[in-house]
Motif scaffolding. Structure first.
Motif, PDB file in Angstrom:
ATOM      1  N   ILE A  19       0.857  -1.187   0.000  1.00  0.00           N
ATOM      2  CA  ILE A  19       0.000   0.000   0.000  1.00  0.00           C
ATOM      3  C   ILE A  19       0.887   1.228   0.000  1.00  0.00           C
ATOM      4  O   ILE A  19       1.891   1.273   0.726  1.00  0.00           O
ATOM      5  CB  ILE A  19      -0.886   0.008   1.265  1.00  0.00           C
ATOM      6  CG1 ILE A  19      -1.640  -1.313   1.343  1.00  0.00           C
ATOM      7  CG2 ILE A  19      -1.844   1.178   1.261  1.00  0.00           C
ATOM      8  CD1 ILE A  19      -2.323  -1.499   2.666  1.00  0.00           C
ATOM      9  N   ASN A  25       3.354  -5.192   3.304  1.00  0.00           N
ATOM     10  CA  ASN A  25       2.343  -5.535   2.317  1.00  0.00           C
ATOM     11  C   ASN A  25       0.975  -5.634   3.004  1.00  0.00           C
ATOM     12  O   ASN A  25       0.853  -5.522   4.226  1.00  0.00           O
ATOM     13  CB  ASN A  25       2.715  -6.815   1.554  1.00  0.00           C
ATOM     14  CG  ASN A  25       2.641  -8.044   2.444  1.00  0.00           C
ATOM     15  OD1 ASN A  25       1.769  -8.147   3.302  1.00  0.00           O
ATOM     16  ND2 ASN A  25       3.573  -8.959   2.255  1.00  0.00           N
ATOM     17  N   LEU A  26      -0.052  -5.874   2.195  1.00  0.00           N
ATOM     18  CA  LEU A  26      -1.431  -5.813   2.710  1.00  0.00           C
ATOM     19  C   LEU A  26      -1.690  -6.847   3.824  1.00  0.00           C
ATOM     20  O   LEU A  26      -2.365  -6.575   4.803  1.00  0.00           O
ATOM     21  CB  LEU A  26      -2.392  -6.045   1.536  1.00  0.00           C
ATOM     22  CG  LEU A  26      -3.808  -5.654   1.820  1.00  0.00           C
ATOM     23  CD1 LEU A  26      -4.046  -4.245   1.324  1.00  0.00           C
ATOM     24  CD2 LEU A  26      -4.764  -6.591   1.136  1.00  0.00           C
ATOM     25  N   LEU A  46     -11.771  -5.628   4.382  1.00  0.00           N
ATOM     26  CA  LEU A  46     -10.586  -4.852   4.780  1.00  0.00           C
ATOM     27  C   LEU A  46     -10.896  -4.072   6.045  1.00  0.00           C
ATOM     28  O   LEU A  46     -12.049  -3.699   6.274  1.00  0.00           O
ATOM     29  CB  LEU A  46     -10.200  -3.864   3.675  1.00  0.00           C
ATOM     30  CG  LEU A  46      -9.965  -4.426   2.276  1.00  0.00           C
ATOM     31  CD1 LEU A  46      -9.631  -3.299   1.310  1.00  0.00           C
ATOM     32  CD2 LEU A  46      -8.853  -5.459   2.279  1.00  0.00           C
ATOM     33  N   VAL A  60      -7.039   1.994  -1.835  1.00  0.00           N
ATOM     34  CA  VAL A  60      -6.666   0.640  -1.387  1.00  0.00           C
ATOM     35  C   VAL A  60      -7.682  -0.372  -1.934  1.00  0.00           C
ATOM     36  O   VAL A  60      -7.318  -1.429  -2.463  1.00  0.00           O
ATOM     37  CB  VAL A  60      -6.603   0.579   0.163  1.00  0.00           C
ATOM     38  CG1 VAL A  60      -6.400  -0.853   0.636  1.00  0.00           C
ATOM     39  CG2 VAL A  60      -5.497   1.483   0.678  1.00  0.00           C
ATOM     40  N   VAL A  64      -6.862  -3.501  -4.454  1.00  0.00           N
ATOM     41  CA  VAL A  64      -7.207  -4.898  -4.141  1.00  0.00           C
ATOM     42  C   VAL A  64      -8.065  -5.483  -5.274  1.00  0.00           C
ATOM     43  O   VAL A  64      -7.822  -6.590  -5.754  1.00  0.00           O
ATOM     44  CB  VAL A  64      -7.951  -4.980  -2.785  1.00  0.00           C
ATOM     45  CG1 VAL A  64      -8.530  -6.357  -2.552  1.00  0.00           C
ATOM     46  CG2 VAL A  64      -7.003  -4.597  -1.658  1.00  0.00           C
TER      47      VAL A  64
END
Ligand code: ADP
Length: 381
Positions: A19, A25-26, A46, A60, A64
């Motif tokens: 992100i 990372n996510l 999320l 975001v 995704v």
């Protein structure tokens, strides 16, 4: 592909995704709360605190979606953000410790929010005419204009009075069988107000708690357009029983409307349906041509038939595209509550404080609003 191998591929793709502005990372950052896989649907949950600016949250979500879209095959992909630590469940959204519980308005059976992702799509016009239609069907109805950026209820209904205070409580204006309250009574016309989150929440609480609504079957609330922080705050502040999303059929407007729908779903507010406004325009010359074609039936049937074909093709003009909201409603499994045509009397009535439901109560456009009111208020036809 089996559910397990699909899940593994999705998680792998998400672990590659970083992100903007974050070193992790996510997966490592804890933003991902869960992935639900169903026969025709993949939901990605999320966790994005509401303190993050909405543009960043949406970025975001978009990242995704882009990373997973190619992997889900025929399944629909939904990416949902919750404001606090929400496990992916269908239960009520948990409250963060500092947040107050959503405000329930005593004596009001159903609180309906009318929302749109963009301004100018006819949200206020729909809210006003829906409220009038519910009242005409015998319901006790309130209308509250919370459009922070441009409250229009006074113009749309031609309200000239100011609400009075009785026994320390604000008395809503009673007009056309509605009880009315608006932010417009308290802000100076033409002077923009910059609303910030905490201010929105306390102002709305105060306005609602201080108003003497009495007993109502429905309170229709006109929300500000958009899916930003102010809208999120409003939706979280009020206990809403349902939301209606208004959109034009243009593809761009629909994309935004879907975002609005996801906002309500994320906050666990039931979406009662979509309203497609400005769906088509009935060419005004058609009526005269129909008379002419009737007259030609005997003397020149070929010409009459030609005129009929012309009318079939051109009587209804789909100015912003045809049926886009209808298709989207089907895809998202939400009811399409109504398709409202472009009607010059709707605009003129709005400008002069005479809504179409009062000006032309038995006309075609009023019938559409009455149908919508029946669907929303579960009133048999
Ligand atoms: P919003 O609340 O989404 O900003 P409004 O309800 O104020 O939109 O509508 C914007 C303008 O469009 C107003 O002038 C209104 O009278 C006009 N309007 C809305 N719906 C229609 C329609 N179906 N046909 C003609 N004019 C419309």
């Amino acid at each position: 592909m089996s559910e397990e191998s699909l899940r593994a591929r999705l998680l792998e793709a998400l672990s590659d995704l970083s992100i903007d502005g974050q070193s992790q990372n996510l997966l490592a950052s804890g933003v991902l709360r869960g992935v639900e896989i169903e026969e025709k649907l993949v939901r990605v949950h999320l966790l994005q605190p509401s303190s993050i600016p909405s543009a960043q949250r949406f970025a975001v979500e978009d990242a995704v979606s882009a990373a997973l879209r190619g992997l889900v095959g025929e399944r629909e992909l939904r990416v949902l953000s919750a404001g606090q630590a929400a496990a992916p469940s269908k239960q009520a959204a948990p409250q963060a410790p500092h947040e107050e519980a959503p405000l329930r308005i005593e004596g009001v059976s159903q609180v309906i929010a009318v929302a749109s992702a963009k301004g100018g799509v006819g949200k206020s016009t729909v809210a006003v005419n829906l409220a009038l239609a519910l009242a005409r069907l015998g319901r006790r109805v309130g209308l509250l204009d919370l459009d922070l950026y441009g409250p229009s209820l006074q113009t749309l209904l031609g309200v000239r009075e100011q609400p009075q205070v009785r026994g320390e409580r604000l008395q809503p204006i009673e007009l056309h069988g509605l009880r009315l309250m608006s932010l417009g009574f308290f802000v100076e016309e033409g002077r923009p107000v910059i609303w910030r989150g905490p201010m929105v929440a306390s102002m709305v609480r105060q306005l609602i708690e201080d108003t003497d609504w009495g007993e109502l079957d429905h309170l229709v609330i006109d929300l500000p357009p958009g899916t930003g922080d102010a809208q999120l705050t409003l939706i979280k502040t009020l206990a809403l029983d349902g939301a209606i999303i208004v959109s034009t059929p243009s593809n761009l407007a629909i994309v935004d409307a879907v975002r609005g729908l996801e906002m309500f779903r994320t906050l666990h507010t039931p979406v009662l349906g979509l309203v497609e406004n400005m769906s088509w325009f009935d060419w005004p010359g058609a009526a005269a041509l129909r008379v002419l074609s009737g007259k030609l039936q005997e003397t020149d049937p070929a010409m009459a038939a030609q005129l009929e074909r012309l009318l079939e093709r051109h009587e209804r003009v789909y100015v912003f595209g045809q049926d886009a909201a209808a298709r989207e409603a089907q895809r998202l499994e939400v009811p399409l509550l109504a398709q409202v045509p472009v009607d010059t009397r709707l605009r003129a009535g709005g400008d002069h404080g005479r809504p179409i439901l009062l000006e032309d109560p038995d006309g075609q456009t009023s019938a559409i609003f009455l149908g919508m009111a029946r669907a929303v208020g579960a009133i048999p036809g």
